[in-house]
Design a protein around this motif. Structure first.
Motif, PDB file in Angstrom:
ATOM      1  N   ALA A  24      -5.240   5.999  -1.912  1.00 49.36           N
ATOM      2  CA  ALA A  24      -3.946   5.160  -1.375  1.00 49.36           C
ATOM      3  C   ALA A  24      -3.460   5.545  -0.068  1.00 49.36           C
ATOM      4  O   ALA A  24      -2.938   4.757   0.753  1.00 49.36           O
ATOM      5  CB  ALA A  24      -2.848   5.606  -2.589  1.00 49.36           C
ATOM      6  N   GLU A  25      -3.699   6.775   0.406  1.00 51.03           N
ATOM      7  CA  GLU A  25      -3.413   7.208   1.759  1.00 51.03           C
ATOM      8  C   GLU A  25      -4.053   6.528   2.802  1.00 51.03           C
ATOM      9  O   GLU A  25      -3.956   6.244   3.898  1.00 51.03           O
ATOM     10  CB  GLU A  25      -3.420   8.607   1.770  1.00 51.03           C
ATOM     11  CG  GLU A  25      -2.445   9.566   1.275  1.00 51.03           C
ATOM     12  CD  GLU A  25      -2.220  11.099   1.114  1.00 51.03           C
ATOM     13  OE1 GLU A  25      -1.463  11.919   0.923  1.00 51.03           O
ATOM     14  OE2 GLU A  25      -3.682  11.502   1.531  1.00 51.03           O
ATOM     15  N   VAL A  85      -4.663   9.360  -5.031  1.00 56.62           N
ATOM     16  CA  VAL A  85      -3.579   9.667  -4.020  1.00 56.62           C
ATOM     17  C   VAL A  85      -4.254   9.632  -2.529  1.00 56.62           C
ATOM     18  O   VAL A  85      -3.966   8.859  -1.458  1.00 56.62           O
ATOM     19  CB  VAL A  85      -2.976  11.048  -3.923  1.00 56.62           C
ATOM     20  CG1 VAL A  85      -2.236  11.266  -2.623  1.00 56.62           C
ATOM     21  CG2 VAL A  85      -1.978  11.086  -5.177  1.00 56.62           C
ATOM     22  N   GLU A  86      -5.365  10.054  -2.462  1.00 58.06           N
ATOM     23  CA  GLU A  86      -6.454  10.267  -1.334  1.00 58.06           C
ATOM     24  C   GLU A  86      -6.742   8.719  -1.091  1.00 58.06           C
ATOM     25  O   GLU A  86      -6.775   8.491   0.150  1.00 58.06           O
ATOM     26  CB  GLU A  86      -7.538  10.869  -1.429  1.00 58.06           C
ATOM     27  CG  GLU A  86      -7.226  12.747  -1.442  1.00 58.06           C
ATOM     28  CD  GLU A  86      -8.644  13.354  -1.677  1.00 58.06           C
ATOM     29  OE1 GLU A  86      -9.572  12.610  -1.969  1.00 58.06           O
ATOM     30  OE2 GLU A  86      -8.290  14.626  -1.768  1.00 58.06           O
ATOM     31  N   TYR A  91       1.709   1.545  -3.443  1.00 60.57           N
ATOM     32  CA  TYR A  91       0.419   2.166  -4.300  1.00 60.57           C
ATOM     33  C   TYR A  91       0.398   3.654  -4.052  1.00 60.57           C
ATOM     34  O   TYR A  91      -0.042   4.377  -5.059  1.00 60.57           O
ATOM     35  CB  TYR A  91      -0.666   1.605  -3.824  1.00 60.57           C
ATOM     36  CG  TYR A  91      -0.945   0.011  -4.380  1.00 60.57           C
ATOM     37  CD1 TYR A  91      -0.437  -0.318  -5.589  1.00 60.57           C
ATOM     38  CD2 TYR A  91      -1.858  -0.624  -3.692  1.00 60.57           C
ATOM     39  CE1 TYR A  91      -0.734  -1.904  -5.939  1.00 60.57           C
ATOM     40  CE2 TYR A  91      -2.008  -2.115  -4.030  1.00 60.57           C
ATOM     41  CZ  TYR A  91      -1.499  -2.409  -5.141  1.00 60.57           C
ATOM     42  OH  TYR A  91      -1.359  -3.925  -5.561  1.00 60.57           O
ATOM     43  N   LEU A  92       0.774   4.004  -2.823  1.00 65.79           N
ATOM     44  CA  LEU A  92       0.907   5.645  -2.588  1.00 65.79           C
ATOM     45  C   LEU A  92       1.600   6.462  -3.473  1.00 65.79           C
ATOM     46  O   LEU A  92       1.710   7.365  -3.923  1.00 65.79           O
ATOM     47  CB  LEU A  92       0.888   5.657  -1.296  1.00 65.79           C
ATOM     48  CG  LEU A  92       1.109   7.243  -0.664  1.00 65.79           C
ATOM     49  CD1 LEU A  92      -0.167   8.095  -1.019  1.00 65.79           C
ATOM     50  CD2 LEU A  92       1.392   7.377   0.773  1.00 65.79           C
ATOM     51  N   ASN A  93       3.131   5.630  -3.432  1.00 65.48           N
ATOM     52  CA  ASN A  93       4.097   6.336  -4.175  1.00 65.48           C
ATOM     53  C   ASN A  93       3.760   6.341  -5.644  1.00 65.48           C
ATOM     54  O   ASN A  93       4.154   7.424  -6.407  1.00 65.48           O
ATOM     55  CB  ASN A  93       5.633   5.464  -4.098  1.00 65.48           C
ATOM     56  CG  ASN A  93       6.047   5.597  -2.662  1.00 65.48           C
ATOM     57  OD1 ASN A  93       5.587   6.308  -1.726  1.00 65.48           O
ATOM     58  ND2 ASN A  93       6.638   4.713  -2.338  1.00 65.48           N
ATOM     59  N   TYR A 126       0.939  -1.092  -0.091  1.00 67.87           N
ATOM     60  CA  TYR A 126       0.148   0.052   0.063  1.00 67.87           C
ATOM     61  C   TYR A 126       0.923   1.242  -0.026  1.00 67.87           C
ATOM     62  O   TYR A 126       0.390   2.295  -0.429  1.00 67.87           O
ATOM     63  CB  TYR A 126      -1.008   0.070   1.285  1.00 67.87           C
ATOM     64  CG  TYR A 126      -1.770  -1.176   1.028  1.00 67.87           C
ATOM     65  CD1 TYR A 126      -2.950  -1.181   0.462  1.00 67.87           C
ATOM     66  CD2 TYR A 126      -1.555  -2.414   1.957  1.00 67.87           C
ATOM     67  CE1 TYR A 126      -3.841  -2.337   0.154  1.00 67.87           C
ATOM     68  CE2 TYR A 126      -2.680  -3.394   1.763  1.00 67.87           C
ATOM     69  CZ  TYR A 126      -3.705  -3.442   0.940  1.00 67.87           C
ATOM     70  OH  TYR A 126      -4.425  -4.453   0.961  1.00 67.87           O
ATOM     71  N   GLN A 127       1.961   1.132   0.458  1.00 71.01           N
ATOM     72  CA  GLN A 127       2.845   2.367   0.347  1.00 71.01           C
ATOM     73  C   GLN A 127       3.584   2.372  -0.847  1.00 71.01           C
ATOM     74  O   GLN A 127       3.666   3.602  -1.517  1.00 71.01           O
ATOM     75  CB  GLN A 127       4.147   2.011   1.308  1.00 71.01           C
ATOM     76  CG  GLN A 127       5.284   3.189   1.207  1.00 71.01           C
ATOM     77  CD  GLN A 127       4.887   4.334   1.973  1.00 71.01           C
ATOM     78  OE1 GLN A 127       4.290   4.496   3.145  1.00 71.01           O
ATOM     79  NE2 GLN A 127       4.807   5.480   0.843  1.00 71.01           N
ATOM     80  N   ILE A 185       1.294   9.207  -6.179  1.00 70.80           N
ATOM     81  CA  ILE A 185       1.820  10.677  -5.962  1.00 70.80           C
ATOM     82  C   ILE A 185       2.729  10.923  -7.393  1.00 70.80           C
ATOM     83  O   ILE A 185       2.461  12.020  -7.808  1.00 70.80           O
ATOM     84  CB  ILE A 185       3.038  10.549  -4.853  1.00 70.80           C
ATOM     85  CG1 ILE A 185       1.955  10.377  -3.483  1.00 70.80           C
ATOM     86  CG2 ILE A 185       3.755  11.816  -4.644  1.00 70.80           C
ATOM     87  CD1 ILE A 185       2.998  10.397  -2.050  1.00 70.80           C
ATOM     88  N   ASN A 210      -5.914   3.797   2.222  1.00 74.09           N
ATOM     89  CA  ASN A 210      -5.490   2.292   2.192  1.00 74.09           C
ATOM     90  C   ASN A 210      -4.299   1.971   2.931  1.00 74.09           C
ATOM     91  O   ASN A 210      -4.319   1.079   3.909  1.00 74.09           O
ATOM     92  CB  ASN A 210      -5.438   1.686   0.954  1.00 74.09           C
ATOM     93  CG  ASN A 210      -6.988   1.523   0.073  1.00 74.09           C
ATOM     94  OD1 ASN A 210      -7.870   1.549   0.762  1.00 74.09           O
ATOM     95  ND2 ASN A 210      -6.740   1.715  -1.337  1.00 74.09           N
ATOM     96  N   LEU A 211      -3.351   2.773   2.969  1.00 76.01           N
ATOM     97  CA  LEU A 211      -2.044   2.873   3.686  1.00 76.01           C
ATOM     98  C   LEU A 211      -2.727   2.929   5.264  1.00 76.01           C
ATOM     99  O   LEU A 211      -2.216   2.127   6.324  1.00 76.01           O
ATOM    100  CB  LEU A 211      -1.100   3.968   3.514  1.00 76.01           C
ATOM    101  CG  LEU A 211       0.185   3.512   4.218  1.00 76.01           C
ATOM    102  CD1 LEU A 211       0.866   2.418   4.036  1.00 76.01           C
ATOM    103  CD2 LEU A 211       1.144   4.734   3.778  1.00 76.01           C
TER     104      LEU A 211
END
Length: 287
Positions: free
Chosen positions: A145-146, A142-143, A80-82, A77-78, A85, A148-149
């Motif tokens: 992914a954040e 991005v939101e 996915y966030l990267n 999930y990190q 972004i 989910n993290l």
């Protein structure tokens, strides 16, 4: 002989009076041994799928609201966030490019009328609108992914007791599938099942006396919070081969149904722990 008959008659009369008194007391203050302790049970359900890498609680432990229960592997999930972004930055760059091209074309048209066709100017404006929409979508990703993290850390939504915990570090959990039960410690109540014939004139806020089978030496005080408005029917439900189930009954016997009555305790002795499913006796004091 007369004294013997008189004594026997006196004993029978006294016994009858006692029985009548008890009957009147029962009719005035209905009582049942068919009671149970209930509470709201929250199913702790992870919002993301993954492997548990940290377990902060054990089975049958007390937790507070916001306490970390367990953590799911956040690495994917990190990532996915990267990625989200990076996509957002790319979308922002494409928007800047579209604006620059449109700005250049508009200035050129001002300096040299007719240098740019109306179709070209419209297409450049459409390119800006498309780039703006892509940027909004990238921000939304991005939101997501954040979130989910953040969801990889599963916390307690309220104060309560963890029970039936069968997962350990290394276990795989699936999103939207319950993992463990959390009993809300502020939601305990007593549910007594009374015969329908006993509930005449019973009202909300009538006083109630509760005795637990586990602690029969202590009488708990409570109030009637609500009376059930319906129960499931036994006859007519679908059975084998889609045929209705009908229980045999005797025509000269009419069994009184049991109606659930919710009792909210008004006081609880210090050190007495309520547990869901414990047996209780309930007596309602009518006004």
């Amino acid at each position: 002989m007369f004294k013997k008959y008189f004594l026997t008659l006196l004993i029978v009369a006294a016994a009858s009076a006692i029985l009548y008194s008890q009957y009147q007391t029962y009719m005035k203050n209905p009582w049942t041994r068919d009671g149970q302790i209930r509470a709201h049970v929250i199913q702790i359900t992870p919002r993301v799928t993954g492997q548990i890498i940290k377990m902060q609680v054990e089975d049958n432990t007390q937790v507070k609201r916001g306490d970390l229960l367990f953590e799911i592997d956040p690495s994917i999930y990190q990532a996915y966030l990267n990625k989200a972004i990076a996509s957002e930055k790319q979308a922002a760059t494409l928007l800047d490019k579209a604006k620059n091209e449109a700005h250049r074309a508009v200035n050129l048209e001002k300096l040299t009328p007719g240098a740019q066709s109306e179709l070209t100017l419209n297409n450049l404006q459409n390119a800006i609108d498309t780039a703006k929409a892509n940027l909004l979508m990238a921000k939304a990703q991005v939101e997501e992914a954040e979130l989910n993290l953040q969801y990889t850390q599963v916390t307690a939504p309220t104060d309560g007791y963890i029970t039936n915990l069968n997962y350990r570090v290394g276990s795989q959990v699936i999103a939207n599938s319950p993992v463990v039960a959390l009993i809300d410690e502020t939601s305990f109540w007593i549910e007594g099942f009374f015969k329908e014939t006993d509930l005449k004139d019973v009202s909300i806020n009538n006083l109630a006396q509760v005795t637990l089978l586990m602690h029969d030496s202590e009488m708990l005080q409570g109030k009637v919070q609500s009376i059930g408005y319906g129960i499931a029917k036994a006859d007519g439900s679908t059975g084998n081969a889609l045929l209705p189930n009908v229980n045999p009954s005797f025509q000269w016997i009419r069994l009184a149904q049991r109606i659930p009555v919710k009792i909210k305790l008004t006081q609880l002795p210090e050190g007495l722990q309520l547990r869901v499913g414990m047996t209780a006796s309930v007596k309602i004091i009518k006004y």
